[in-house]
Design an enzyme around this catalytic site. Structure first.
Site, PDB file in Angstrom:
ATOM      1  N   CYS A   1       0.845  -1.188   0.000  1.00 52.62           N
ATOM      2  CA  CYS A   1       0.000   0.000   0.000  1.00 52.62           C
ATOM      3  C   CYS A   1       0.886   1.246   0.000  1.00 52.62           C
ATOM      4  O   CYS A   1       1.792   1.371   0.823  1.00 52.62           O
ATOM      5  CB  CYS A   1      -0.897  -0.019   1.234  1.00 52.62           C
ATOM      6  SG  CYS A   1      -1.722   1.551   1.554  1.00 52.62           S
ATOM      7  N   GLU A   2       0.640   2.145  -0.927  1.00 48.22           N
ATOM      8  CA  GLU A   2       1.493   3.331  -1.015  1.00 48.22           C
ATOM      9  C   GLU A   2       1.225   4.346   0.094  1.00 48.22           C
ATOM     10  O   GLU A   2       1.995   5.277   0.277  1.00 48.22           O
ATOM     11  CB  GLU A   2       1.329   4.001  -2.380  1.00 48.22           C
ATOM     12  CG  GLU A   2      -0.020   4.635  -2.624  1.00 48.22           C
ATOM     13  CD  GLU A   2      -0.104   5.310  -3.993  1.00 48.22           C
ATOM     14  OE1 GLU A   2      -0.857   6.287  -4.097  1.00 48.22           O
ATOM     15  OE2 GLU A   2       0.579   4.875  -4.935  1.00 48.22           O
ATOM     16  N   HIS A   3       0.152   4.157   0.832  1.00 54.51           N
ATOM     17  CA  HIS A   3      -0.180   5.101   1.900  1.00 54.51           C
ATOM     18  C   HIS A   3       0.565   4.810   3.204  1.00 54.51           C
ATOM     19  O   HIS A   3       0.948   5.729   3.922  1.00 54.51           O
ATOM     20  CB  HIS A   3      -1.690   5.095   2.167  1.00 54.51           C
ATOM     21  CG  HIS A   3      -2.495   5.487   0.977  1.00 54.51           C
ATOM     22  ND1 HIS A   3      -3.737   4.948   0.685  1.00 54.51           N
ATOM     23  CD2 HIS A   3      -2.227   6.364  -0.019  1.00 54.51           C
ATOM     24  CE1 HIS A   3      -4.191   5.476  -0.433  1.00 54.51           C
ATOM     25  NE2 HIS A   3      -3.299   6.344  -0.875  1.00 54.51           N
ATOM     26  N   HIS A   4       0.747   3.502   3.514  1.00 58.63           N
ATOM     27  CA  HIS A   4       1.384   3.149   4.782  1.00 58.63           C
ATOM     28  C   HIS A   4       2.582   2.217   4.626  1.00 58.63           C
ATOM     29  O   HIS A   4       3.223   1.855   5.611  1.00 58.63           O
ATOM     30  CB  HIS A   4       0.359   2.472   5.710  1.00 58.63           C
ATOM     31  CG  HIS A   4      -0.831   3.332   6.001  1.00 58.63           C
ATOM     32  ND1 HIS A   4      -2.032   3.190   5.330  1.00 58.63           N
ATOM     33  CD2 HIS A   4      -0.998   4.354   6.877  1.00 58.63           C
ATOM     34  CE1 HIS A   4      -2.895   4.081   5.783  1.00 58.63           C
ATOM     35  NE2 HIS A   4      -2.304   4.806   6.714  1.00 58.63           N
TER      36      HIS A   4
ATOM     37  N   GLN B   1      -5.191  -0.533  -4.706  1.00 60.83           N
ATOM     38  CA  GLN B   1      -5.822  -1.650  -5.408  1.00 60.83           C
ATOM     39  C   GLN B   1      -6.607  -1.197  -6.632  1.00 60.83           C
ATOM     40  O   GLN B   1      -6.614  -1.888  -7.662  1.00 60.83           O
ATOM     41  CB  GLN B   1      -6.728  -2.427  -4.448  1.00 60.83           C
ATOM     42  CG  GLN B   1      -7.321  -3.690  -5.054  1.00 60.83           C
ATOM     43  CD  GLN B   1      -8.094  -4.507  -4.041  1.00 60.83           C
ATOM     44  OE1 GLN B   1      -7.756  -4.523  -2.861  1.00 60.83           O
ATOM     45  NE2 GLN B   1      -9.134  -5.197  -4.477  1.00 60.83           N
TER      46      GLN B   1
ATOM     47  N   HIS C   1      -6.142  -5.980   3.169  1.00 60.19           N
ATOM     48  CA  HIS C   1      -5.207  -4.879   3.372  1.00 60.19           C
ATOM     49  C   HIS C   1      -4.764  -4.833   4.831  1.00 60.19           C
ATOM     50  O   HIS C   1      -5.579  -4.653   5.736  1.00 60.19           O
ATOM     51  CB  HIS C   1      -5.869  -3.548   2.987  1.00 60.19           C
ATOM     52  CG  HIS C   1      -6.092  -3.405   1.517  1.00 60.19           C
ATOM     53  ND1 HIS C   1      -5.400  -2.491   0.746  1.00 60.19           N
ATOM     54  CD2 HIS C   1      -6.911  -4.072   0.666  1.00 60.19           C
ATOM     55  CE1 HIS C   1      -5.797  -2.597  -0.515  1.00 60.19           C
ATOM     56  NE2 HIS C   1      -6.714  -3.547  -0.577  1.00 60.19           N
TER      57      HIS C   1
ATOM     58  N   CYS D   1      -3.234  -2.595   6.295  1.00 57.04           N
ATOM     59  CA  CYS D   1      -3.440  -1.277   6.902  1.00 57.04           C
ATOM     60  C   CYS D   1      -4.807  -1.192   7.582  1.00 57.04           C
ATOM     61  O   CYS D   1      -5.043  -0.299   8.412  1.00 57.04           O
ATOM     62  CB  CYS D   1      -3.284  -0.164   5.872  1.00 57.04           C
ATOM     63  SG  CYS D   1      -4.428  -0.282   4.481  1.00 57.04           S
TER      64      CYS D   1
END
Length: 237
Positions: free
Chosen positions: A127-130, A168, A196, A198
């Site tokens: 995941c590019e956020h976390h 995704q 996920h 996250c």
């Protein structure tokens, strides 16, 4: 005498055919040799770049550990920055790969226009956020337009785009678009089901949640019956 002249003409003609064949084969060998050399040069360039980036990543991970209050000199962490850097390079190796390289002439002319489905392709991404994992399965279907691709190549396309920092929704669309551009089929369908971390390890901490995304192109988008056929065939038994 007439028979001798005919034989001589046939011999000359056959000799020309053999010569043309050998010349064509020689040219093909030269072209393939040049391609191989270019691939070798590109691989060398990438390996050199990877080595430089690895050093920077090692330093960055050492800084992260220190900022967390850890002692990077203790036994358990001595090689952790290097291991983490190598792991990150592997988990994002898709940035260094292209669909053209992966397909490698594995597209074949075939008079087939019925649906082709490869389902339950295992997928792992970050995941590019976390920067924590999400993982699951990918289902791919396409309607050939007189061209088919080696089935393993569909899994390799999934690998290219999943081994990057992702969301995704974008991953689903990238896989579908790549297949559409490579094969020019009548339609492409991609569905991803993923968990996920996250949402599991942090935040709302919902252990059993799954995210499902889809991308429908061509006939799969335009024809409800085609779309329903794909979705029914990819459902779990």
């Amino acid at each position: 005498m007439e028979y001798q002249k005919t034989s001589e003409k046939n011999g000359v003609a056959n000799g020309k055919i053999v010569t043309d064949y050998l010349n064509g084969f020689s040219e093909l060998c030269i072209i393939e040799s040049k391609k191989a050399e270019l691939r070798k040069q590109e691989k060398s360039r990438r390996e050199s770049g990877d080595a430089l980036r690895l050093s920077s990543l090692v330093g960055a991970y050492s800084t992260v550990l220190k900022e967390l209050g850890e002692d990077t000199e203790r036994e358990g962490l001595l090689r952790t920055p290097l291991r983490a850097a190598k792991a990150m390079q592997f988990l994002t190796k898709g940035y260094q790969e292209t669909v053209k390289e992966i397909l490698n002439d594995a597209i074949f002319d075939e008079n087939h226009n019925e649906m082709v489905i490869v389902k339950d392709i295992e997928m792992f991404s970050l995941c590019e956020h976390h920067l924590v994992p999400f993982f699951g399965k990918v289902h791919i279907g396409y309607l050939p337009n007189n061209k088919v691709v080696g089935l393993s190549k569909l899994a390799r396309i999934v690998e290219i785009f999943s081994r990057r920092l992702q969301v995704q929704e974008r991953l689903t669309k990238q896989i579908a678009t790549a297949i559409s551009e490579a094969l020019e089929p009548a339609g492409v369908a991609v569905v991803i089901e993923a968990v996920h971390m996250c949402m599991v390890m942090r935040g709302v901490q919902k252990m059993n949640s799954k995210t499902v995304t889809s991308a429908m192109l061509g006939a799969f988008q335009e024809d409800p019956k085609t779309r329903e056929e794909f979705l029914s065939l990819t459902k779990k038994n």
